[in-house]
Design an enzyme around this catalytic site. Sequence first.
Site, PDB file in Angstrom:
ATOM      1  N   ARG A 108      48.745   6.309 -25.702  1.00 39.48           N
ATOM      2  CA  ARG A 108      48.954   6.285 -27.060  1.00 39.48           C
ATOM      3  C   ARG A 108      47.171   7.331 -28.030  1.00 39.48           C
ATOM      4  O   ARG A 108      45.973   6.332 -26.908  1.00 39.48           O
ATOM      5  CB  ARG A 108      49.583   6.402 -28.171  1.00 39.48           C
ATOM      6  CG  ARG A 108      49.917   4.330 -26.991  1.00 39.48           C
ATOM      7  CD  ARG A 108      48.860   3.650 -28.007  1.00 39.48           C
ATOM      8  NE  ARG A 108      48.876   4.124 -28.776  1.00 39.48           N
ATOM      9  CZ  ARG A 108      47.295   3.302 -29.655  1.00 39.48           C
ATOM     10  NH1 ARG A 108      46.571   2.798 -28.902  1.00 39.48           N
ATOM     11  NH2 ARG A 108      47.131   3.581 -30.846  1.00 39.48           N
ATOM     12  N   ALA A 165      45.727   9.334 -31.085  1.00 38.70           N
ATOM     13  CA  ALA A 165      45.248  10.643 -30.892  1.00 38.70           C
ATOM     14  C   ALA A 165      44.664  11.344 -30.037  1.00 38.70           C
ATOM     15  O   ALA A 165      45.044  12.485 -29.396  1.00 38.70           O
ATOM     16  CB  ALA A 165      45.270  11.515 -32.817  1.00 38.70           C
ATOM     17  N   ASP A 223      46.411  10.836 -37.676  1.00 39.38           N
ATOM     18  CA  ASP A 223      46.773  11.655 -36.297  1.00 39.38           C
ATOM     19  C   ASP A 223      46.799  12.772 -36.895  1.00 39.38           C
ATOM     20  O   ASP A 223      46.901  14.466 -35.768  1.00 39.38           O
ATOM     21  CB  ASP A 223      48.168  11.053 -36.077  1.00 39.38           C
ATOM     22  CG  ASP A 223      49.227   9.986 -35.180  1.00 39.38           C
ATOM     23  OD1 ASP A 223      48.367   9.015 -36.129  1.00 39.38           O
ATOM     24  OD2 ASP A 223      48.161   9.859 -34.361  1.00 39.38           O
ATOM     25  N   ASN A 267      50.048   9.333 -40.277  1.00 45.05           N
ATOM     26  CA  ASN A 267      49.658   7.596 -39.396  1.00 45.05           C
ATOM     27  C   ASN A 267      50.720   7.065 -39.040  1.00 45.05           C
ATOM     28  O   ASN A 267      51.571   7.374 -39.472  1.00 45.05           O
ATOM     29  CB  ASN A 267      48.077   7.511 -40.095  1.00 45.05           C
ATOM     30  CG  ASN A 267      47.531   6.603 -38.965  1.00 45.05           C
ATOM     31  OD1 ASN A 267      47.004   6.319 -37.973  1.00 45.05           O
ATOM     32  ND2 ASN A 267      47.263   5.869 -39.471  1.00 45.05           N
TER      33      ASN A 267
HETATM   34  C1  LIG Z   1      42.498   6.968 -33.230  1.00 45.32           C
HETATM   35  S1  LIG Z   1      44.399   6.254 -32.901  1.00 45.32           S
HETATM   36  C2  LIG Z   1      45.362   7.409 -34.191  1.00 45.32           C
HETATM   37  C3  LIG Z   1      46.763   7.126 -34.866  1.00 45.32           C
HETATM   38  O1  LIG Z   1      47.320   7.277 -33.612  1.00 45.32           O
HETATM   39  C4  LIG Z   1      48.253   6.092 -33.541  1.00 45.32           C
HETATM   40  O2  LIG Z   1      49.648   6.332 -33.009  1.00 45.32           O
HETATM   41  P1  LIG Z   1      50.667   6.205 -31.313  1.00 45.32           P
HETATM   42  O3  LIG Z   1      49.311   4.956 -31.317  1.00 45.32           O
HETATM   43  O4  LIG Z   1      51.745   6.493 -31.568  1.00 45.32           O
HETATM   44  O5  LIG Z   1      49.651   7.630 -30.633  1.00 45.32           O
HETATM   45  C5  LIG Z   1      48.041   5.185 -34.631  1.00 45.32           C
HETATM   46  O6  LIG Z   1      48.574   6.532 -35.776  1.00 45.32           O
HETATM   47  C6  LIG Z   1      46.427   6.111 -34.986  1.00 45.32           C
HETATM   48  O7  LIG Z   1      46.305   4.691 -36.103  1.00 45.32           O
END
Ligand SMILES: CSC[C@H]1O[C@H](OP(=O)(O)O)[C@H](O)[C@@H]1O
Length: 360
Positions: free
Chosen positions: A48, A50, A246, A256
């Site tokens: 996970r 982005a 994101d 985010n």
């Molecule tokens: C550089 S990662 C950006 C962003 O992605 C994460 O979400 P997820 O863990 O659900 O994929 C999180 O919102 C980060 O800030």
Amino acid sequence: MKPNLEAIKYKNNKLEILNQLLLPDSFVYEDCISVEQGWQSIHQMKVRGAPAIAITAALSLACELYHLEDKYSVTGLKKYIFDKLDYLCTSRPTAVNLFKMSDQMKSLIENVVNKDKEIDPKKLKQIFIENAENLLEKDISDNKAIGQFGSECFPLNKKIKILTHCNTGSLATSGYGTALGIIRSLHSNNKLEHAYATETRPYNQGARLTAFELVYENIPSTLITDSMVSFLMKEKGIDGVVVGADRVVANGDTANKIGTYQLAIAAAYHNVPFYVAAPITSIDCTKNNGSEIHIEERPKHELTHINGIQIAAKGIDVWNPSFDITPAKLITGIVTELGVIPKNLDGEFNIKEFLLKKQK
Ligand SMILES: CSC[C@H]1O[C@H](OP(=O)(O)O)[C@H](O)[C@@H]1O
């Protein structure tokens, strides 16, 4: 020297992803050499973040193409690639990086095929593979630039106490990280007094992933609950908040991880600078403001259970948005690999103008 923490390992047309659902207890890499494996890894949040989502998607397709039998015409191969990209884009909806990667790869393939009507399908495959591979190094260099620009946002004459949310480090990218990259740069520039990380319920990216990265690299840090943020700012004198993104849209509104909006409100109340750290691949100027962003809602059990153990009463209803929208007015600056996007005299971001200037 400890090995680098890598969410994504790719070598000789073989992709492996670190199964982040097992962290911090187990450090297990899994093969991800087909589009279906890529889709499942992203959808289940084994991988996970982005940037990591987009890169995993691209490389899973690159691996599949490498092993694909040479029976397709150029037209057939182009359709195959487009259909697989469309499928990968159904794995998670909010982070724009995945969709921008898909659009850029489609444009690349389209342009190559239009330019060379006689191109060998094998050559077309190789062009996709090489461009997918380039995403890895580009992301790391972008993150190091973000780290340096972000580090320069803070006063030179003091060590900084900084708060971050969710996980935006090596486990969310191809390395170094975005907001956590700024913390890494502050630390390596001897400008970090202390980093504070929120646990980031319900997926616990902070407790399970960011804490893991900070401890792994001996960065002075403390884990707090999401509910401690305002009291931390009041009691500990936080110098800044840095978070990831994101999807940053044209007016600077930012999607985010859920809880980011609350941090921004607390930061505004305590006059703490609030920075979003995001590569250009996370910016979506096709949308004007945050109300246009699709917020992913995730399964109920992510709130009611931890590691399979029920922690909430059976039968309770659950709302589980995975992201929220922080309005641009609560954001001090947007740190990108091209520099920090500032606000104009009216206190607004003009991201399109910034990108036009920087990408001339
Ligand atoms: C550089 S990662 C950006 C962003 O992605 C994460 O979400 P997820 O863990 O659900 O994929 C999180 O919102 C980060 O800030």
